[in-house]
Design an enzyme around this catalytic site. Structure first.
Site: not given
Length: 464
Positions: A163, A189-190
């Site tokens: 991705k 998001e991490r």
């Protein structure tokens, strides 16, 4: 806001209750408007957005920062304005949080123009009414699941199937082909993922024409819920004022819905089916409807979509699919075979792939490619049990064509040159269609399969 700033010119109130991220405040003089930003705590560090009016003097808001240390009776200030973020070309190459504050340690953004994150979509009479294909330079996408200029595409795939690589390549090609800008919006998001993506994009040389906005996973749900609107406000400047095409990448749209669900629960709203917020459709539409094309330019969006438990009837998936004009599905099986980009040609779909928009030739070629690959998929079981020799001559030809098409759909990316050693290729739609046509016409039946692997145009295939 500093300790020495004069608070008297602001509408003042007091904190009545604090329940996690939800804060109720009393304003005896004047009630703040919905979406107004409130400040409280030491130096006004705690930011709260007004969500609803409880009565003529009480408001309820959701905190965009941690409420640690906030107590009943604390002074709270109505700033009289919405949450604003900076806009302009000065943002290029930088990384921001939901407040428009840089988080890349490259200095503050001061002065210039700042705009409210709550903006109305472009009116219908200002939108372009012609559907156009947005070329990405990636063969598998442009031939089988073309994107719509000013449309929304869903990118489906698990971890490790490519991705991020496709996202960075699309950013690279947008800058090169469309002279546009790219905005990456990380919702939930991490921090590890965000840091890796920032580093990858710097190494790939695409960061100078990119803006990154993050609402990290550890931030309160209010901040994660608004970060998409902050990114869109920045994108709308480049479309409407700079008159440029914008590629907006959102990862992950499901986390936007999830943050909205958390905010709704904290506000005490009665949940609807499967525990989602009753306002799910409205909230998603407010975000998605701002992504469109006008006479000035277009915002084209690619959104990573997580489908809970692979259940496509889940309300989050159903509402998201209603906004998408293309679906790009990444396959772990194809990635394990080294067929990169690992786009599944049979599951990927686009509303642009009709004769009226794509043209009769493009439509016919795409249908033939898909039909050939589908037949090959059906024959795989027979080949595994009995061998290729047991197939009829016509079936064997289909298998040879399909295997060559699969390899022709692979492509070396500009953003992975440093890892693979292969020079990246950006392929025009015309060249991609010509290659597929010639393979379907058996012009390359005497070429080895490997001669079509990781090439750009079909003319690069060589007999060995």
């Amino acid at each position: 806001m500093t300790e020495h700033e004069d608070f008297n010119r602001f509408n003042q109130g007091s904190v009545v209750s604090v329940r996690g991220s939800v804060v109720d405040a009393h304003f005896p003089q004047r009630l703040p408007l919905v979406h107004n930003l409130l400040r409280t705590g030491k130096d006004g560090r705690i930011a709260i957005e007004v969500k609803t009016h409880l009565n003529s003097e009480l408001v309820r808001g959701v905190a965009l920062t941690l409420t640690q240390g906030l107590a009943r009776g604390s002074l709270i200030i109505d700033t009289g304005q919405h949450l604003n973020v900076p806009v302009g070309k000065r943002l290029l190459g930088r990384m921001f949080n939901v407040f428009g504050e840089p988080i890349d340690r490259k200095g503050e953004i001061k002065g210039g123009e700042w705009r409210s994150i709550h903006r109305n979509p472009a009116p219908i009479d200002q939108r372009a009414t012609i559907s156009e294909i947005f070329e990405t330079g990636i063969k598998a996408i442009d031939v089988l699941a073309p994107l719509e200029r000013g449309g929304k595409a869903g990118l489906f795939g698990g971890a490790g199937v490519g991705k991020t690589v496709i996202i960075t390549e699309m950013i690279h090609n947008t800058v090169g082909r469309h002279q546009g800008v790219s905005i990456f919006c990380g919702i939930g998001e991490r921090c590890r993922e965000g840091e890796e993506l920032y580093r990858d994009m710097k190494n790939a040389g695409v960061m100078d024409d990119t803006v990154m906005v993050f609402g990290q996973m550890n931030e309160p749900p209010g901040a994660r819920f608004l970060v998409g609107h902050a990114a869109l406000t920045m994108a709308e400047y480049f479309r409407d004022d700079a008159r440029q095409d914008v590629l907006l990448l959102i990862d992950n749209i499901f986390r936007f819905i999830q943050a909205g669900s958390e905010v709704s629960g904290l506000m005490g709203q009665v949940p609807s089916r499967l525990g989602y917020q009753p306002t799910l459709g409205t909230e998603l539409a407010k975000l998605e409807e701002r992504i469109c094309n006008t006479a000035a330019g277009a915002i084209t969006s690619t959104q990573a979509v997580y489908v809970p438990a692979d259940d496509f009837t889940d309300p989050a998936a159903v509402h998201t699919f209603g906004h998408l004009s293309a679906s790009i599905v990444l396959s772990r099986k194809r990635a394990s075979q080294g067929l990169y980009p690992a786009i599944d040609p049979l599951l990927s779909r686009s509303m642009m792939l009709v004769p009226l928009i794509a043209g009769k030739r493009h439509f016919h070629v795409a249908q033939e490619v898909r039909k050939t690959l589908a037949t090959y998929e059906e024959l795989k079981d027979i080949i595994a049990m009995l061998g290729l020799e047991e197939l009829s001559r016509d079936d064997r030809r289909i298998v040879y064509r399909a295997r060559r098409l699969e390899r022709f759909m692979t492509q070396p990316f500009c953003t992975t040159e440093q890892f693979t050693g292969h020079k990246g290729k950006m392929v025009n739609l015309e060249d991609a269609l010509e290659g597929c046509e010639r393979i379907l016409n058996d012009e390359f039946s005497d070429y080895p399969e490997r001669s079509l692997y990781m090439i750009g145009k079909i003319s690069e295939a060589k007999k060995v």
